[in-house]
Design a protein around this motif. Structure first.
Motif, mmCIF file in Angstrom:
data_model
loop_
_atom_site.group_PDB
_atom_site.id
_atom_site.type_symbol
_atom_site.label_atom_id
_atom_site.label_comp_id
_atom_site.label_asym_id
_atom_site.label_seq_id
_atom_site.Cartn_x
_atom_site.Cartn_y
_atom_site.Cartn_z
ATOM 1 N N ASN A 11 0.826 -1.213 0.000
ATOM 2 C CA ASN A 11 0.000 0.000 0.000
ATOM 3 C C ASN A 11 0.859 1.262 0.000
ATOM 4 O O ASN A 11 0.561 2.234 0.690
ATOM 5 C CB ASN A 11 -0.976 -0.012 1.178
ATOM 6 C CG ASN A 11 -1.931 -1.183 1.084
ATOM 7 O OD1 ASN A 11 -2.218 -1.670 -0.003
ATOM 8 N ND2 ASN A 11 -2.409 -1.661 2.218
ATOM 9 N N ARG A 30 -1.995 -10.390 6.962
ATOM 10 C CA ARG A 30 -2.925 -10.310 8.095
ATOM 11 C C ARG A 30 -2.214 -10.400 9.446
ATOM 12 O O ARG A 30 -2.538 -9.633 10.369
ATOM 13 C CB ARG A 30 -3.978 -11.439 7.999
ATOM 14 C CG ARG A 30 -4.995 -11.214 6.891
ATOM 15 C CD ARG A 30 -6.032 -12.339 6.892
ATOM 16 N NE ARG A 30 -6.632 -12.510 8.195
ATOM 17 C CZ ARG A 30 -7.674 -11.812 8.634
ATOM 18 N NH1 ARG A 30 -8.242 -10.905 7.865
ATOM 19 N NH2 ARG A 30 -8.161 -12.038 9.839
ATOM 20 N N ASP A 34 -0.527 -6.951 10.124
ATOM 21 C CA ASP A 34 -1.774 -6.518 10.770
ATOM 22 C C ASP A 34 -2.720 -5.790 9.804
ATOM 23 O O ASP A 34 -3.396 -4.845 10.180
ATOM 24 C CB ASP A 34 -1.465 -5.621 11.978
ATOM 25 C CG ASP A 34 -2.642 -5.568 12.944
ATOM 26 O OD1 ASP A 34 -3.426 -6.537 12.994
ATOM 27 O OD2 ASP A 34 -2.792 -4.539 13.634
ATOM 28 N N LEU A 35 -2.738 -6.245 8.563
ATOM 29 C CA LEU A 35 -3.638 -5.658 7.562
ATOM 30 C C LEU A 35 -4.801 -6.628 7.360
ATOM 31 O O LEU A 35 -4.694 -7.624 6.657
ATOM 32 C CB LEU A 35 -2.873 -5.422 6.249
ATOM 33 C CG LEU A 35 -1.702 -4.450 6.365
ATOM 34 C CD1 LEU A 35 -0.887 -4.437 5.078
ATOM 35 C CD2 LEU A 35 -2.187 -3.049 6.713
ATOM 36 N N LYS A 36 -5.925 -6.316 7.982
ATOM 37 C CA LYS A 36 -7.011 -7.302 8.087
ATOM 38 C C LYS A 36 -8.080 -7.181 7.001
ATOM 39 O O LYS A 36 -9.056 -7.938 7.033
ATOM 40 C CB LYS A 36 -7.693 -7.168 9.457
ATOM 41 C CG LYS A 36 -6.730 -7.262 10.644
ATOM 42 C CD LYS A 36 -6.184 -8.655 10.822
ATOM 43 C CE LYS A 36 -5.504 -8.762 12.188
ATOM 44 N NZ LYS A 36 -4.701 -9.957 12.331
ATOM 45 N N ALA A 37 -7.929 -6.253 6.072
ATOM 46 C CA ALA A 37 -8.961 -6.122 5.036
ATOM 47 C C ALA A 37 -9.010 -7.344 4.130
ATOM 48 O O ALA A 37 -10.055 -7.682 3.592
ATOM 49 C CB ALA A 37 -8.718 -4.870 4.195
ATOM 50 N N THR A 38 -7.880 -8.005 3.960
ATOM 51 C CA THR A 38 -7.826 -9.207 3.134
ATOM 52 C C THR A 38 -8.311 -10.393 3.958
ATOM 53 O O THR A 38 -7.778 -10.647 5.028
ATOM 54 C CB THR A 38 -6.382 -9.450 2.649
ATOM 55 O OG1 THR A 38 -5.923 -8.267 2.008
ATOM 56 C CG2 THR A 38 -6.323 -10.613 1.673
ATOM 57 N N HIS A 39 -9.309 -11.090 3.454
ATOM 58 C CA HIS A 39 -9.913 -12.165 4.248
ATOM 59 C C HIS A 39 -9.373 -13.530 3.856
ATOM 60 O O HIS A 39 -8.845 -13.718 2.765
ATOM 61 C CB HIS A 39 -11.433 -12.140 4.094
ATOM 62 C CG HIS A 39 -12.047 -10.947 4.749
ATOM 63 N ND1 HIS A 39 -13.340 -10.533 4.520
ATOM 64 C CD2 HIS A 39 -11.526 -10.066 5.636
ATOM 65 C CE1 HIS A 39 -13.593 -9.450 5.241
ATOM 66 N NE2 HIS A 39 -12.502 -9.149 5.923
ATOM 67 N N THR A 76 -3.623 -3.876 -0.844
ATOM 68 C CA THR A 76 -4.802 -4.449 -0.204
ATOM 69 C C THR A 76 -5.800 -3.303 -0.043
ATOM 70 O O THR A 76 -5.523 -2.183 -0.466
ATOM 71 C CB THR A 76 -4.451 -5.029 1.180
ATOM 72 O OG1 THR A 76 -4.220 -3.948 2.090
ATOM 73 C CG2 THR A 76 -3.208 -5.917 1.107
ATOM 74 N N ASP A 78 -6.463 -1.862 2.680
ATOM 75 C CA ASP A 78 -6.184 -1.126 3.920
ATOM 76 C C ASP A 78 -5.523 0.221 3.624
ATOM 77 O O ASP A 78 -4.418 0.280 3.091
ATOM 78 C CB ASP A 78 -5.220 -1.940 4.797
ATOM 79 C CG ASP A 78 -5.722 -3.343 5.071
ATOM 80 O OD1 ASP A 78 -6.359 -3.555 6.112
ATOM 81 O OD2 ASP A 78 -5.465 -4.224 4.229
ATOM 82 N N GLY A 79 -6.206 1.283 3.992
ATOM 83 C CA GLY A 79 -5.540 2.569 4.110
ATOM 84 C C GLY A 79 -5.194 3.324 2.849
ATOM 85 O O GLY A 79 -4.338 4.200 2.890
ATOM 86 N N SER A 105 -13.975 -7.347 0.135
ATOM 87 C CA SER A 105 -12.656 -6.819 -0.232
ATOM 88 C C SER A 105 -12.125 -7.527 -1.476
ATOM 89 O O SER A 105 -11.534 -6.893 -2.360
ATOM 90 C CB SER A 105 -11.677 -6.916 0.935
ATOM 91 O OG SER A 105 -11.447 -8.254 1.289
#
Ligand code: FES
Ligand code: FES
Length: 153
Positions: A11, A30, A34-39, A76, A78-79, A105
């Motif tokens: 990102n 993840r 700590d990037l949790k948008a990706t499941h 991802t 995130d952000g 996502s």
């Protein structure tokens, strides 16, 4: 288990990770970053919940080892959001294109990849673009409507 140093851009930020040879990209994103948008769904390449962009192309991060990502540009949800992603996100919200949101996502990544390559896809092209992403809630029509709305705006 020895670990390899891997430098990659996530990102827009340069990140260095220590990864063992079996670690999946989705787990690094993840757990380590700590990037949790990706499941994480199936872990077998079937559901698309783990979709991310690697060097501008959509990829399933459960099918890619983190050590293979040396020098890669990863995106991802995130952000960050450029104009195309922001339009897609707004359209998903305004058309209620999700219920539980587990697939969202990955759907957004697939749709973003499509619109970057083809700003005015037809419905068949939209369906093909999200054909690797499963949704158990919506029946897909609201997702297709959302993507069409983002195209029309
Ligand atoms: Fe990667 Fe399902 S978790 S495709
Ligand atoms: Fe629940 Fe798609 S909104 S799986």
């Amino acid at each position: 288990m020895t670990k390899d140093a891997v430098t990659l851009s996530v990102n827009g930020s340069q990140r260095e990770i220590a990864s063992d040879t079996r670690q999946l990209l989705v787990d690094v994103l993840r757990e380590d970053l700590d990037l949790k948008a990706t499941h994480v769904g199936c872990l077998s390449g079937d559901c698309g919940a783990c979709s991310v962009l690697v060097d501008g192309e959509v990829r399933k991060s459960c099918l890619n080892l983190a050590v293979s990502m040396q020098g890669a540009d990863i995106r991802t949800l995130d952000g960050w959001a450029d104009n195309v992603l922001a339009r897609l996100q707004a359209a998903f919200i305004s058309t209620n294109a999700f219920q539980c949101g587990f697939c969202t996502s990955g759907m957004l990544m697939a749709a973003y990849d499509l619109l970057r390559r083809n700003p005015r896809p037809d419905t068949l092209e939209i369906r093909k673009a999200i054909s690797g992403n499963l949704c158990r809630c919506t029946g897909y029509e609201p997702i297709i409507r959302a993507i069409q709305q983002a195209i029309d705006e």
